[in-house]
Design a protein around this motif. Sequence first.
Motif, PDB file in Angstrom:
ATOM      1  N   HIS A   1      87.967   9.149  49.875  1.00 47.71           N
ATOM      2  CA  HIS A   1      87.681  10.280  50.772  1.00 47.71           C
ATOM      3  C   HIS A   1      87.009  11.376  49.954  1.00 47.71           C
ATOM      4  O   HIS A   1      87.262  11.518  48.749  1.00 47.71           O
ATOM      5  CB  HIS A   1      88.971  10.798  51.407  1.00 47.71           C
ATOM      6  CG  HIS A   1      88.747  11.830  52.474  1.00 47.71           C
ATOM      7  ND1 HIS A   1      88.675  13.183  52.195  1.00 47.71           N
ATOM      8  CD2 HIS A   1      88.559  11.708  53.815  1.00 47.71           C
ATOM      9  CE1 HIS A   1      88.469  13.846  53.327  1.00 47.71           C
ATOM     10  NE2 HIS A   1      88.388  12.972  54.316  1.00 47.71           N
ATOM     11  N   SER A   2      86.160  12.141  50.597  1.00 51.06           N
ATOM     12  CA  SER A   2      85.407  13.170  49.868  1.00 51.06           C
ATOM     13  C   SER A   2      86.323  14.181  49.186  1.00 51.06           C
ATOM     14  O   SER A   2      85.938  14.790  48.184  1.00 51.06           O
ATOM     15  CB  SER A   2      84.453  13.900  50.820  1.00 51.06           C
ATOM     16  OG  SER A   2      85.168  14.473  51.909  1.00 51.06           O
ATOM     17  N   SER A   3      87.551  14.369  49.702  1.00 50.05           N
ATOM     18  CA  SER A   3      88.474  15.317  49.075  1.00 50.05           C
ATOM     19  C   SER A   3      88.856  14.892  47.664  1.00 50.05           C
ATOM     20  O   SER A   3      89.275  15.724  46.852  1.00 50.05           O
ATOM     21  CB  SER A   3      89.743  15.450  49.926  1.00 50.05           C
ATOM     22  OG  SER A   3      90.408  14.204  50.030  1.00 50.05           O
ATOM     23  N   GLU A   4      88.712  13.598  47.354  1.00 52.11           N
ATOM     24  CA  GLU A   4      89.039  13.086  46.016  1.00 52.11           C
ATOM     25  C   GLU A   4      87.801  12.532  45.322  1.00 52.11           C
ATOM     26  O   GLU A   4      87.917  11.770  44.365  1.00 52.11           O
ATOM     27  CB  GLU A   4      90.114  11.998  46.136  1.00 52.11           C
ATOM     28  CG  GLU A   4      91.416  12.481  46.759  1.00 52.11           C
ATOM     29  CD  GLU A   4      92.430  11.360  46.927  1.00 52.11           C
ATOM     30  OE1 GLU A   4      92.003  10.183  46.882  1.00 52.11           O
ATOM     31  OE2 GLU A   4      93.618  11.659  47.098  1.00 52.11           O
ATOM     32  N   TYR A   5      86.647  12.925  45.802  1.00 50.62           N
ATOM     33  CA  TYR A   5      85.411  12.309  45.316  1.00 50.62           C
ATOM     34  C   TYR A   5      85.209  12.504  43.818  1.00 50.62           C
ATOM     35  O   TYR A   5      84.951  11.536  43.080  1.00 50.62           O
ATOM     36  CB  TYR A   5      84.212  12.880  46.078  1.00 50.62           C
ATOM     37  CG  TYR A   5      82.886  12.426  45.520  1.00 50.62           C
ATOM     38  CD1 TYR A   5      82.413  11.134  45.746  1.00 50.62           C
ATOM     39  CD2 TYR A   5      82.107  13.275  44.735  1.00 50.62           C
ATOM     40  CE1 TYR A   5      81.198  10.701  45.225  1.00 50.62           C
ATOM     41  CE2 TYR A   5      80.901  12.861  44.206  1.00 50.62           C
ATOM     42  CZ  TYR A   5      80.453  11.578  44.451  1.00 50.62           C
ATOM     43  OH  TYR A   5      79.258  11.159  43.917  1.00 50.62           O
TER      44      TYR A   5
ATOM     45  N   HIS B   1     100.686  20.550  40.949  1.00 52.79           N
ATOM     46  CA  HIS B   1     101.434  21.027  39.780  1.00 52.79           C
ATOM     47  C   HIS B   1     100.875  22.334  39.225  1.00 52.79           C
ATOM     48  O   HIS B   1     101.492  22.954  38.359  1.00 52.79           O
ATOM     49  CB  HIS B   1     101.441  19.950  38.694  1.00 52.79           C
ATOM     50  CG  HIS B   1     102.194  18.709  39.093  1.00 52.79           C
ATOM     51  ND1 HIS B   1     103.569  18.646  39.116  1.00 52.79           N
ATOM     52  CD2 HIS B   1     101.768  17.492  39.531  1.00 52.79           C
ATOM     53  CE1 HIS B   1     103.962  17.450  39.524  1.00 52.79           C
ATOM     54  NE2 HIS B   1     102.887  16.725  39.784  1.00 52.79           N
ATOM     55  N   GLU B   2      99.735  22.740  39.720  1.00 52.24           N
ATOM     56  CA  GLU B   2      99.141  24.023  39.389  1.00 52.24           C
ATOM     57  C   GLU B   2      98.223  24.400  40.537  1.00 52.24           C
ATOM     58  O   GLU B   2      97.979  23.601  41.438  1.00 52.24           O
ATOM     59  CB  GLU B   2      98.349  23.933  38.072  1.00 52.24           C
ATOM     60  CG  GLU B   2      97.232  22.915  38.122  1.00 52.24           C
ATOM     61  CD  GLU B   2      96.517  22.785  36.790  1.00 52.24           C
ATOM     62  OE1 GLU B   2      96.886  23.512  35.852  1.00 52.24           O
ATOM     63  OE2 GLU B   2      95.592  21.959  36.700  1.00 52.24           O
ATOM     64  N   PHE B   3      97.708  25.633  40.504  1.00 54.96           N
ATOM     65  CA  PHE B   3      96.844  26.023  41.610  1.00 54.96           C
ATOM     66  C   PHE B   3      95.550  25.213  41.584  1.00 54.96           C
ATOM     67  O   PHE B   3      94.875  25.121  40.557  1.00 54.96           O
ATOM     68  CB  PHE B   3      96.511  27.518  41.553  1.00 54.96           C
ATOM     69  CG  PHE B   3      95.673  27.950  42.730  1.00 54.96           C
ATOM     70  CD1 PHE B   3      96.276  28.291  43.928  1.00 54.96           C
ATOM     71  CD2 PHE B   3      94.284  27.952  42.654  1.00 54.96           C
ATOM     72  CE1 PHE B   3      95.512  28.648  45.029  1.00 54.96           C
ATOM     73  CE2 PHE B   3      93.516  28.304  43.749  1.00 54.96           C
ATOM     74  CZ  PHE B   3      94.126  28.657  44.940  1.00 54.96           C
ATOM     75  N   LYS B   4      95.209  24.639  42.734  1.00 58.95           N
ATOM     76  CA  LYS B   4      93.965  23.881  42.874  1.00 58.95           C
ATOM     77  C   LYS B   4      93.372  24.157  44.246  1.00 58.95           C
ATOM     78  O   LYS B   4      94.102  24.324  45.229  1.00 58.95           O
ATOM     79  CB  LYS B   4      94.209  22.378  42.713  1.00 58.95           C
ATOM     80  CG  LYS B   4      94.584  21.949  41.315  1.00 58.95           C
ATOM     81  CD  LYS B   4      94.738  20.428  41.231  1.00 58.95           C
ATOM     82  CE  LYS B   4      95.070  19.988  39.811  1.00 58.95           C
ATOM     83  NZ  LYS B   4      95.205  18.511  39.707  1.00 58.95           N
ATOM     84  N   TRP B   5      92.047  24.179  44.289  1.00 62.72           N
ATOM     85  CA  TRP B   5      91.349  24.378  45.558  1.00 62.72           C
ATOM     86  C   TRP B   5      90.206  23.368  45.648  1.00 62.72           C
ATOM     87  O   TRP B   5      89.242  23.454  44.916  1.00 62.72           O
ATOM     88  CB  TRP B   5      90.817  25.806  45.662  1.00 62.72           C
ATOM     89  CG  TRP B   5      90.055  26.061  46.928  1.00 62.72           C
ATOM     90  CD1 TRP B   5      90.564  26.156  48.186  1.00 62.72           C
ATOM     91  CD2 TRP B   5      88.642  26.260  47.042  1.00 62.72           C
ATOM     92  NE1 TRP B   5      89.555  26.401  49.084  1.00 62.72           N
ATOM     93  CE2 TRP B   5      88.360  26.473  48.412  1.00 62.72           C
ATOM     94  CE3 TRP B   5      87.592  26.290  46.121  1.00 62.72           C
ATOM     95  CZ2 TRP B   5      87.068  26.691  48.876  1.00 62.72           C
ATOM     96  CZ3 TRP B   5      86.306  26.505  46.590  1.00 62.72           C
ATOM     97  CH2 TRP B   5      86.059  26.709  47.951  1.00 62.72           C
ATOM     98  N   HIS B   6      90.336  22.394  46.523  1.00 61.99           N
ATOM     99  CA  HIS B   6      89.326  21.354  46.727  1.00 61.99           C
ATOM    100  C   HIS B   6      88.755  20.822  45.406  1.00 61.99           C
ATOM    101  O   HIS B   6      87.530  20.820  45.207  1.00 61.99           O
ATOM    102  CB  HIS B   6      88.183  21.880  47.592  1.00 61.99           C
ATOM    103  CG  HIS B   6      88.591  22.163  49.005  1.00 61.99           C
ATOM    104  ND1 HIS B   6      89.181  21.219  49.817  1.00 61.99           N
ATOM    105  CD2 HIS B   6      88.490  23.296  49.753  1.00 61.99           C
ATOM    106  CE1 HIS B   6      89.424  21.757  51.012  1.00 61.99           C
ATOM    107  NE2 HIS B   6      89.026  23.011  50.998  1.00 61.99           N
TER     108      HIS B   6
END
Length: 560
Positions: free
Chosen positions: A193-197, A52-57
Amino acid sequence: MALHETLTTCVYDVIGLGFGPANLAVAGALLEQPRETCPISVNKSLFIERHHEFKWHPGMLLPSTRMQVSFLKDLATLRSPQSPITFLAYLHSENRLVDFINRGNTTPTRKEYSDYLTYVARYVQDQGIKVAYGENVIAIEEEDESTVQVHSRVLATGETRIRRARNLIISPGGSPWVPRSIQAILPHPCIVHSSEYLSSVEPMLAITKAITRSLKIAVVGAGQSAVEVLLDLHSRLTSMGKSAGQAHNLHLIIRGGSLIPSDGGPFANQVYNPECELITMHLPEQTRVLIFSFAHSLSPSLVTDVIYNLPSDSRRRVVADYKSTNYGAVNPRTLDSLYEVMYDQQVDGSIARRKGNKLSATSARITIVPYSHLSSAEITTPPSQTFTETDRLSILLQNTLTEDVSETTYDAIVCATGYERHSWLNLLKSSNIGKRFGLSVTSNKTSLAAERDFEAAVNGRNGTFGPTVNGKNGHSRTSDMGIKAEGIHLPRSPLESKVSDTLYISRNYRLLPLPTTGCGFVPRIYLQGCAEETHGLSESLLSVTGVRAGEMVEDLCSNR
């Protein structure tokens, strides 16, 4: 048209799927094209992003974690140092340029780099680039020979929007991958998962707070993210203190014998540099001369030129030789930090034993479990479950050397097991565009081949497609994910076709339509972050993002 579908009247010059760093760099490069001569209009350029907005990891913006590449390898500097979207331009706008210089370090923190990317996202939108946030691309279709349709679903409402474009840039990024044995028991609040840690760790630990015994948590993986998560969990569990006088336990489960330091030295990193000598020195002299002549005369002096124009066997060898610069390796600084923590555990243990204490002062202990493969996992419920006990996660570990199997139970598991990059392939194979490139539902794997292989196939016997070039599947974890990627039909004649597993891509990242099924197909479809097999290890990294965007935009704006 189905219910809740809207078809926009505008025909965009280009639509980008995804709005991460790769397409963000493309947006910046488009803005720097001459408005008078460039056939791609900024006002008719759109990017579709599911966030919904810019996000990076966002899940890995851990405190004090640093980038693994120099700030000079940003979205534009290597392509155009005077660009308004360089990291230095960002620092200047934030009045931190001098302070950054005084740090005496060329690698910013991950938090700062994320803010830089957010700054660039705002800038390109202020300059006219359109971004549709909160939409997930669900299909692409050929409308006619000159345009394609992009179908996206608005996540907030479920509405489907259909847009038309003359060209596509597919930058899918990576989708979190977990071992198949773990997939079988998902979703589970204590498996992340580490992407959502970062967004998941506190809820995960909150579930375990009612447990009166010490906790046992596993981190699966041997790369940078795995060790960063391990150290962060150690800090959190240490601050929680012991439970019932017992230290909490953290297990790092790895397939190899030890953690491997990433090779970040200047010689190893020439795989990402303009100089090509180290990569071609093992080839015959005649081949080196031809490659250098081609690379230096037709393109910017990038190592990608050399890797792309290598024979497929040599290309695979280069990728294998330099794999330690990226995959399954940990920055030496991070390894030093981990070793210090584990050494301090030994010191605490020695002091406790000398004083006659059975327990050391350590509140959380780290153990590395080497040569281990997750063969299965299940959720187990304690026989006399109370409100102070929760389900536990039981996994079978197989020793990769002895093949012995052992069972261990954990309260939580964090998978730092990387990403798969197949969404673009599944998107193409499910559309009527796939046939333009020879995609078929009859193959369960697909490899990418360079244009030289395409030309060899075109110039095969009888002027039609000759023998195909079979390459090892370079897309990560196809077999583990159970994803059936598409293959290729390479026609021998109008009445006879041959199934292949090869898809062709140009040096400038454009998919090449087949001369038969692709004849007359005008739209250009580009890939970013998916072509490591043909363009080298840097393809999925930030190292070449700026230069690659420039090459892609130049090709997009050309009449070739």
